[in-house]
Design a protein around this motif. Structure first.
Motif, PDB file in Angstrom:
ATOM      1  N   GLY A 380       0.803  -1.223   0.000  1.00 54.47           N
ATOM      2  CA  GLY A 380       0.000   0.000   0.000  1.00 54.47           C
ATOM      3  C   GLY A 380       0.830   1.263   0.000  1.00 54.47           C
ATOM      4  O   GLY A 380       0.433   2.252   0.616  1.00 54.47           O
ATOM      5  N   PHE A 381       1.993   1.258  -0.637  1.00 50.44           N
ATOM      6  CA  PHE A 381       2.732   2.507  -0.840  1.00 50.44           C
ATOM      7  C   PHE A 381       3.458   2.394  -2.174  1.00 50.44           C
ATOM      8  O   PHE A 381       4.573   1.866  -2.243  1.00 50.44           O
ATOM      9  N   TYR A 486       0.464  11.201  -1.087  1.00 52.61           N
ATOM     10  CA  TYR A 486       1.426  10.360  -0.355  1.00 52.61           C
ATOM     11  C   TYR A 486       2.053  11.160   0.778  1.00 52.61           C
ATOM     12  O   TYR A 486       2.391  12.334   0.588  1.00 52.61           O
ATOM     13  N   GLY A 528      -6.981   3.710  -2.039  1.00 53.91           N
ATOM     14  CA  GLY A 528      -5.546   3.706  -2.325  1.00 53.91           C
ATOM     15  C   GLY A 528      -5.047   5.040  -2.853  1.00 53.91           C
ATOM     16  O   GLY A 528      -3.940   5.129  -3.399  1.00 53.91           O
ATOM     17  N   GLN A 531      -1.848   7.413   0.673  1.00 60.32           N
ATOM     18  CA  GLN A 531      -0.963   6.353   1.165  1.00 60.32           C
ATOM     19  C   GLN A 531       0.136   6.935   2.049  1.00 60.32           C
ATOM     20  O   GLN A 531       0.600   8.050   1.807  1.00 60.32           O
TER      21      GLN A 531
END
Ligand SMILES: Cc1cc2nc3c(=O)[nH]c(=O)nc-3n(C[C@H](O)[C@H](O)[C@H](O)COP(=O)(O)OP(=O)(O)OC[C@H]3O[C@@H](n4cnc5c(N)ncnc54)[C@H](O)[C@@H]3O)c2cc1C
Ligand SMILES: NC(=O)c1ccc[n+]([C@@H]2O[C@H](COP(=O)([O-])OP(=O)(O)OC[C@H]3O[C@@H](n4cnc5c(N)ncnc54)[C@H](OP(=O)(O)O)[C@@H]3O)[C@@H](O)[C@H]2O)c1
Length: 535
Positions: A380-381, A486, A528, A531
């Motif tokens: 998940g990154f 992010y 998603g 992240q």
């Protein structure tokens, strides 16, 4: 440390299945018990998998309200009261999903409750607090009737599988070659952060941007020699087939003194000293200094106590690897891997304390030296699958690391999505990491926007989230266009504050109530599009 009980010798899980010997052994026993097998019925791996999935329900709703890295352990345990053991074990973890244990928080707890993992001390950010709580919960589990133990074990199918492929897990490291280091701060900085390069061509490892790199650093020989002197031992005493000196350098942690060391000290001393050591072993803090006792400080506190070297080594914890976000792209520079490492140095009393891995990488490892390493796959990154998706990257300090990698990767692969970087640090004059590179990316158009925040340039602190609020309207426009967000860096404060700023921006410029904005950011996470890589 906990020992596994011996299950019946039934081979339901084949040798080739991707489990460690201990996991396979436990699973064989578990399945045999579940199916009342007497060893005569052959079962295919497929059938085994079906049974595991079928056994996973224990009535828990799967919610984890304690999954917040800023919540104290007492509050987390309270929220998990009345839940199955595997859930209470999860609440005992540090909730960072940082991967240092080789799992995420949920899978590590399921593996322990399912008895597929015997090590209770792998949660690095949770430290002794988590290890103690896990020990207590595990003892509770051991005492529970067999039916309860089986229920705790039930969801083992969801457990992270330890891959046997070399260099892909902490249990199976390979050797990489250290190439060079370069200081990223300029004179006048209060920080010391290094750009570190490794050569992977010898070990053949590759990685994708977003992954982390696990390194097995070694203890400082000077510290080891001081400890040996305090023990009154000879450095060449044989322990575990090595010299005492080598074992203390390579194999055991000399940082927080574990409860087991205080237990050992209590056995070999008497009177008030014994009482004090016992109290420390039970997590009490008789002199108010427990949090600062590393192994050396513990020996100094109980000076004159000289445990046998073998017992001493046995009482210490194994040396744990450290993870670093990879700051290079394999697509851009195949066979090369970079890290961005901030040095940990602080003083307690009169003694300088040094971070194990950061100082090893910053000072001790030499060009050409080999080091045990592994790639920790990110869960998940990662960059969006669609190369045209815009991305917003928020990474103050060492949080820049994976975003440098993202940018290099997007350039190497020709991804056309817009890129917006929020970077911040203490001072613009000396803490602007990779300034030339980032400015060139800005000039070339790869970096569509770069927003900077210097916390110590002015009279008042100014952080990346302050800059986000300032440019909230444009941030909202990018979000509305489908951008992914992010965040990387400090878990304890920055990540939460940045999330709060994002909620505020969504509320203000997306014309939503705070509750709606919270749900909007929640949806981004679920899809998603938000992240985090925080530590
Ligand atoms: C997924 C992930 C990615 C990461 N990426 C990066 C990265 O890109 N760059 C980076 O630099 N780090 C990164 N880290 C952090 C890194 O793994 C190490 O935790 C960090 O380098 C410190 O490790 P060390 O061995 O040098 O220090 P350690 O020997 O582990 O010492 C650190 C410990 O010292 C104690 N301590 C530190 N300062 C003080 C103080 N002032 N007073 C009292 N006690 C103190 C604390 O207990 C702290 O936990 C990442 C971590 C994770 C989990
Ligand atoms: N335990 C802690 O309290 C703590 C705090 C920070 C970092 N760390 C750890 O230190 C290591 C290295 O850190 P680093 O080199 O990446 O840099 P860093 O120390 O995280 O600092 C990077 C920048 O972030 C700023 N900052 C501080 N608090 C912030 C907040 N709440 N929100 C946004 N920005 C904030 C800092 O400002 P100022 O320093 O001027 O305030 C600095 O400008 C990491 O492992 C990190 O987890 C620990």
């Amino acid at each position: 440390m906990n020992q596994m009980t011996s299950p019946p010798r039934l081979e339901i899980i084949p040798e080739s299945a991707p489990f460690s010997q201990a996991q396979r052994s436990w699973l064989n026993g578990f399945l045999a018990g579940l199916l009342s097998l007497d060893g005569s019925v052959p079962l295919s791996p497929d059938q085994g998998a079906v049974v595991l999935q079928g056994a996973s329900g224990d009535g828990d709703d799967g919610e984890a309200p304690w999954h917040d890295q800023t919540m104290p352990i007492a509050d987390r345990m309270k929220l998990a009261e009345g839940r199955p053991m595997r859930r209470r074990m999860m609440a005992a973890m540090a909730q960072q999903d940082c991967g240092q244990c080789g799992y995420n928080c949920n899978d590590y707890s399921e593996a322990i409750a399912g008895k597929a993992e015997a090590r209770l001390n792998l949660c690095v950010p949770g430290g002794k607090e988590t290890a103690r709580m896990l020990k207590a919960l595990n003892e509770e589990l051991e005492k529970a009737p067999p039916a309860a133990t089986a229920a705790a074990a039930a969801p083992v199918a969801a457990m992270a599988v330890v891959t046997a492929e070399p260099g892909r897990s902490r249990d199976n490291p390979v050797a990489a070659t250290f190439v060079s280091r370069r200081l990223l701060n300029k004179p006048g900085s209060e920080k010391e952060t290094w750009h570190i390069d490794f050569d992977l061509s010898g070990c053949g490892l590759d990685y994708v941007v977003g992954d982390s790199f696990g390194v097995f650093a070694r203890n400082e020989p000077g510290l080891v020699d001081q400890i040996i002197a305090m023990l009154g031992a000879s450095p060449t005493t044989a322990v575990n087939g090595k010299t005492l000196r080598q074992v203390l350098i390579d194999d055991v942690s000399l940082a927080p003194a574990p409860d087991t060391l205080f237990e050992l000290i209590s056995f070999v001393t008497g009177g008030a000293q014994r009482e004090k050591a016992r109290a420390l072993a039970q997590g009490e803090d008789p002199d108010g200094d427990a949090a600062m006792l590393d192994v050396m400080a513990a020996l100094q506190k109980f000076s004159g106590v000289r445990p046998h070297p073998e017992a001493f080594v046995e009482a210490l914890e194994p040396l744990q690897p450290r993870l670093y976000s990879i700051s290079s792209s394999h697509n851009a520079t195949p066979g090369k891997l970079s890290l961005t490492v901030d040095c940990v140095r602080y003083v307690v009393g009169k003694r300088k304390r040094l971070g194990l891995a950061s100082i090893f990488l910053a000072e001790r490892i030499k060009p050409g030296d080999e080091l045990k390493v592994y790639v920790q796959k990110a869960h998940g990154f990662a960059l969006p699958k669609d190369p045209t998706t815009p991305i917003i990257m928020i990474g103050p300090g060492t949080g820049i690391a994976p975003f440098r990698a993202f940018l290099h990767d997007r350039r190497a692969t020709g991804a056309t999505g817009k890129n917006w970087l929020f970077f911040g640090h203490q001072r613009s004059s000396c803490d602007f990491f990779y300034a030339d590179e980032l400015n060139a990316m800005k000039t070339s158009g790869l970096l569509t926007r770069m927003s900077l925040a210097w916390s110590r340039d002015g009279d008042k602190k100014f952080y990346v989230q302050d800059r986000m609020r300032e440019v909230g309207r444009e941030l909202w426009t990018w979000l509305a266009e489908g951008a992914s967000v992010y965040v990387c860096g400090d878990a304890k404060r920055m990540a939460k504050d940045v999330e709060r700023a994002l909620v505020d921006v969504v509320a203000q410029f997306g014309a939503r109530s705070t509750d709606e904005a919270v749900s909007f950011v929640g949806e981004l996470k679920k899809n998603g599009r938000f992240q985090q890589d925080v530590y």
